[in-house]
Design a protein around this motif. Sequence first.
Motif, PDB file in Angstrom:
ATOM      1  N   VAL A   1      39.288  51.112  44.657  1.00 36.23           N
ATOM      2  CA  VAL A   1      39.628  49.650  44.637  1.00 36.23           C
ATOM      3  C   VAL A   1      40.711  49.524  45.621  1.00 36.23           C
ATOM      4  N   ARG A   2      40.084  48.796  46.762  1.00 37.99           N
ATOM      5  CA  ARG A   2      40.484  48.110  47.832  1.00 37.99           C
ATOM      6  C   ARG A   2      41.393  46.848  47.406  1.00 37.99           C
ATOM      7  N   ILE A   3      43.348  46.371  47.837  1.00 41.81           N
ATOM      8  CA  ILE A   3      43.698  46.058  47.458  1.00 41.81           C
ATOM      9  C   ILE A   3      44.678  45.349  48.896  1.00 41.81           C
ATOM     10  N   LYS A   4      44.697  43.538  48.772  1.00 39.85           N
ATOM     11  CA  LYS A   4      45.971  43.416  49.959  1.00 39.85           C
ATOM     12  C   LYS A   4      47.360  44.682  49.414  1.00 39.85           C
TER      13      LYS A   4
ATOM     14  N   GLN B   1      48.850  42.235  46.777  1.00 43.85           N
ATOM     15  CA  GLN B   1      48.552  42.449  45.509  1.00 43.85           C
ATOM     16  C   GLN B   1      49.021  43.304  44.594  1.00 43.85           C
ATOM     17  N   PHE B   2      48.903  44.540  45.781  1.00 41.11           N
ATOM     18  CA  PHE B   2      49.599  45.607  45.569  1.00 41.11           C
ATOM     19  C   PHE B   2      51.039  45.448  44.631  1.00 41.11           C
TER      20      PHE B   2
ATOM     21  N   LEU C   1      50.717  43.425  41.790  1.00 40.47           N
ATOM     22  CA  LEU C   1      50.729  44.206  40.744  1.00 40.47           C
ATOM     23  C   LEU C   1      51.306  45.782  39.939  1.00 40.47           C
TER      24      LEU C   1
ATOM     25  N   LEU D   1      45.910  46.994  36.498  1.00 41.23           N
ATOM     26  CA  LEU D   1      44.443  47.175  37.350  1.00 41.23           C
ATOM     27  C   LEU D   1      43.271  47.007  36.353  1.00 41.23           C
TER      28      LEU D   1
ATOM     29  N   ILE E   1      41.419  43.319  36.344  1.00 41.38           N
ATOM     30  CA  ILE E   1      39.985  43.514  36.149  1.00 41.38           C
ATOM     31  C   ILE E   1      38.630  42.785  35.352  1.00 41.38           C
TER      32      ILE E   1
END
Length: 121
Positions: A8-11, A14-15, A18, A33, A37
């Motif tokens: 999964v790629r996140i900004k 967002q990381f 998280l 994560l 989801i």
Amino acid sequence: MSVVKMTVRIKSSQFQTLNSLAKQQDIPRYRMLSQIIDRGFTATVNDAGVNENIRNIAFETGTLSARVAVLERLVERALFVNCAAYVYARHAVLNGSRNDDELQAEAQAAFQRQLKIAEGG
């Protein structure tokens, strides 16, 4: 329960969020994560059902509103006709000498009185 591995790629923002949430709950970020989801799936699925229900309720409310408006006009028209019939019948019985304009004004006044009574006033 079978699990499928995905990348999964996140900004980066967002990381960071998280990581922050994972630290607050004292759980690994991968578990956080996974929870995000799961909650996202649940929110998306439930939201679709809710939106459909809201659309259906709005449609039915609009339909009922239109029908009520028609019924209100019909009832008011019937009330006016009854008031006019009463005024003209009374005039005929009493052999009055008033003209149509006076009788219509009396019918309108009777109609307004009845509307006011019906509205609780």
